[in-house]
Design an enzyme around this catalytic site. Structure first.
Site, PDB file in Angstrom:
ATOM      1  N   THR A   1     -25.960   2.892  10.877  1.00 22.67           N
ATOM      2  CA  THR A   1     -27.045   2.621   9.927  1.00 22.67           C
ATOM      3  C   THR A   1     -27.801   3.904   9.656  1.00 22.67           C
ATOM      4  OG1 THR A   1     -29.006   1.293   9.456  1.00 22.67           O
ATOM      5  CG2 THR A   1     -28.694   1.992  11.737  1.00 22.67           C
ATOM      6  N   TYR A   2     -28.341   3.982   8.446  1.00 23.46           N
ATOM      7  CA  TYR A   2     -29.193   5.109   8.071  1.00 23.46           C
ATOM      8  C   TYR A   2     -30.598   4.608   7.746  1.00 23.46           C
ATOM      9  CZ  TYR A   2     -24.585   7.204   7.634  1.00 23.46           C
ATOM     10  OH  TYR A   2     -23.304   7.642   7.893  1.00 23.46           O
ATOM     11  N   ASN A   3     -30.827   3.319   8.061  1.00 25.10           N
ATOM     12  CA  ASN A   3     -32.140   2.701   7.834  1.00 25.10           C
ATOM     13  C   ASN A   3     -32.623   2.864   6.397  1.00 25.10           C
ATOM     14  OD1 ASN A   3     -32.589   1.801  10.571  1.00 25.10           O
ATOM     15  ND2 ASN A   3     -32.832   3.964  11.090  1.00 25.10           N
TER      16      ASN A   3
ATOM     17  N   CYS B   1       0.846  -1.198   0.000  1.00 24.30           N
ATOM     18  CA  CYS B   1       0.000   0.000   0.000  1.00 24.30           C
ATOM     19  C   CYS B   1       0.880   1.246   0.000  1.00 24.30           C
ATOM     20  CB  CYS B   1      -0.931  -0.012   1.219  1.00 24.30           C
ATOM     21  SG  CYS B   1      -2.190   1.269   1.191  1.00 24.30           S
TER      22      CYS B   1
ATOM     23  N   THR C   1     -31.419  -2.788   8.549  1.00 23.28           N
ATOM     24  CA  THR C   1     -30.297  -3.463   7.869  1.00 23.28           C
ATOM     25  C   THR C   1     -29.462  -4.322   8.814  1.00 23.28           C
ATOM     26  OG1 THR C   1     -28.817  -1.562   8.219  1.00 23.28           O
ATOM     27  CG2 THR C   1     -30.142  -1.575   6.192  1.00 23.28           C
TER      28      THR C   1
END
Length: 558
Positions: free
Chosen positions: A452-454, A206, A464
């Site tokens: 989460t943002y649902n 990397c 989710t």
């Protein structure tokens, strides 16, 4: 991976052997004399651009402009052309500074320099990521508060930060753990911390992370010769080689013996347990970040090797940096993925209902785990040799990831999460050996697990959890960690094969990740949702690697 101190101009971003300031016009270059260098902008004057006081920033910007314009008055006796590092610093500010007035002024100064006959650098990439359109991350006003805070605190906003800013709550947590690992008081000197990360990033070829930490290493007072090969580093640092390669590629092989060889009374030189745990976290943290860098297709920074060029762009073709992620076949033609999303959502609902109505026997749970971990998942194309700046830092480059459960061979023992977990064992051990670090890591794991943002693709108000849980547990499955209370049949139901290919590639040998593997999964999802998946892989991989090492340290202490 920005350093907490403003970048200095003594490190040559394009790989010259000796750090120096160089002036260029056309094809000719010359060194700055002491009297000339006083005219050019200094690290201190540039640092004032990061003042939290708006008026002080404005004054600093005006003074910076005046100094640069003085350098460009070539008819004045004793005047000087701009140093290469000043030009690169202006390029970076013009591309990534979240303060509009600074970004605009840096662009203007580069244009003025070009008009005065100076060859100015140009960035080879159009944005932070080779996979994600720049317009999705560089929208004015989007997540600007956290980017501005990052700039004021660290002196720069790098590509890593820009991509993570798609998830501000995680980025805030990430910046805190970065600060704790590299800046807060601890058992390892600051230059050693960055060198350990250089060693770790090199394992995954990397160059992005190698260059970030190499620069920070030099700014912390590190010896430049160490960067030309680990043979120049102290024996104590070189003794981490075996642990580093196992952590990066096969952490399940780490044993109590590996720990004993480093910390026992007869070890020479001897690591204290506090020093070792600090080094282990640095290595595992950097390995997991390499997964994120490759998985999100991060382009080199504008002042990185491979991130800029001084020659004018071709009207028909902009050359691609060899340090950027491979495109392979390029982005596949996207078909309408709405049907795939609908199928996935339906499977999630049916799975929840099935789990509520049925109970699997423990034998069936184990069988499903074994089936999942032994599944044959192909990986991406093998890359060519890494650039020299990386290769010179890698010992035993042929040592790579191998499947935890190779077919036809005896597998290592499974780690049952109930026998050794982060919550019940790892957290307290880290807290004891490196106070507060356990808390920082726990916060990172909690944030990435609960993020989460649902929503899912074009749908809102979606739970989710089952999908996120399947991703996390699949990665731990790849690392030989089993949860007795989890039905691994869920993994096959929820994770399509193209997603498994991407996740396994990114978690196990991220240097093989290509644009085609990124674009092949979740074709109708937002890029921010794919970045979210990358964060889950990064967090799960970090925890898995730490668990194996912490278990071995626990065994040694007992």
């Amino acid at each position: 991976m920005a350093s907490s101190s403003p970048p200095s101009f003594t490190f040559q971003a394009n790989g010259e052997d000796n750090p120096r300031q160089v002036l260029g016009s056309g094809s000719s270059c010359r060194h700055l004399s002491d009297s000339e260098s006083e005219i050019c902008p200094t690290t201190k004057s540039l640092a004032r651009l990061c003042s939290r006081d708006k008026d002080e920033r404005a004054t600093a910007l005006e003074k910076l402009s005046q100094k640069i314009l003085e350098c460009l008055e070539l008819d004045r006796a004793g005047s000087a052309r701009l140093s290469k590092q000043t030009l690169l610093h202006l390029l970076r500010l013009s591309r990534s500074c979240p303060l509009q007035e600074v970004r605009i002024r840096a662009t203007e100064l580069l244009c003025i320099a070009q008009e005065e006959g100076i060859e100015v650098p140009r960035a080879l990439a159009s944005g932070p990521s080779a996979f994600i359109p720049a317009k999705e991350m560089l929208i004015e006003g989007l997540n600007q508060d956290i980017l501005i805070e990052s700039f004021l605190s660290l002196g720069r906003v790098d590509h890593l930060t820009m991509v993570m800013a798609l998830h501000p709550s995680y980025l805030s947590c990430f910046l805190r753990i970065q600060h704790a690992l590299f800046e807060l008081d601890g058992p390892l000197p600051r230059d050693w911390r960055h060198y350990v990360s250089v060693m770790a990033a090199a394992r995954h070829h990397c160059s992005y992370m190698v260059q970030q930490h190499s620069k920070a290493f030099l700014e912390a007072g590190g010896e430049e010769s160490w960067l030309s090969g680990s043979k120049h580093a102290p024996v104590k640092l070189r003794s981490l080689h075996t642990l580093n390669k196992l952590l990066a590629h096969r952490p399940w092989l780490i044993t109590q013996q590996h720990i004993q060889e480093l910390v026992c009374a007869g070890a020479e030189p001897r690591w204290s347990l506090a020093e070792l745990i600090h080094a282990v976290i640095l290595m595992a943290h950097t390995h997991s970040l390499c997964s994120f860098v490759w998985g999100c297709g991060l382009n080199p920074e504008p002042d990185h090797i491979g991130g800029y060029a001084f020659h004018p762009p071709s009207p028909s073709h902009i050359p691609r940096s060899p340090y950027s992620p491979a495109h392979e076949d390029g982005r596949q033609e996207l078909v309408d993925g709405a049907v795939e999303v609908e199928v996935l959502m339906k499977r999630m609902v049916e799975l929840q209902q099935q789990q509520e109505e049925e109970e699997c026997t423990q034998e069936e749970m184990v069988t499903r785990f074994e089936r999942e971990r032994s599944e044959s998942i192909p990986t991406a194309v093998v890359r060519g040799a890494p650039p020299e700046l990386v290769l010179c830092l890698v010992e035993e480059p042929e040592f790579r990831y191998e499947d935890f459960a190779p077919r036809g061979e005896q597998s290592p023992p499974i780690m049952r999460a109930q026998d050794y977990s982060w919550e019940d064992h790892g957290f307290s051990l880290v807290q004891r050996l490196l106070p507060d670090m356990g808390q920082f890591l726990d916060e990172e794991f909690q944030v990435v697990s609960n993020l989460t943002y649902n929503r899912m693709a074009m749908h809102e108000d979606v739970d989710t959890y089952t999908l996120r849980k399947a991703l996390w547990n699949y990665i731990h499955c790849l690392y030989g960690i089993r949860y007795d209370d989890y039905d691994y049949g869920s993994v096959n139901v929820l994770l399509e094969r193209s997603l498994k290919v991407f996740v396994k590639t990114m978690a196990c040998h991220p240097e093989q990740t290509t644009a085609s593997t990124y674009h092949a999964f979740w074709r109708h999802f937002r890029h921010s949702e794919k970045v979210h998946a990358n964060l889950i892989v990064m967090g799960a991989r970090l925890q898995a690697a730490l668990l194996y090492t912490l278990r071995s340290i626990t065994a040694y202490i007992k």
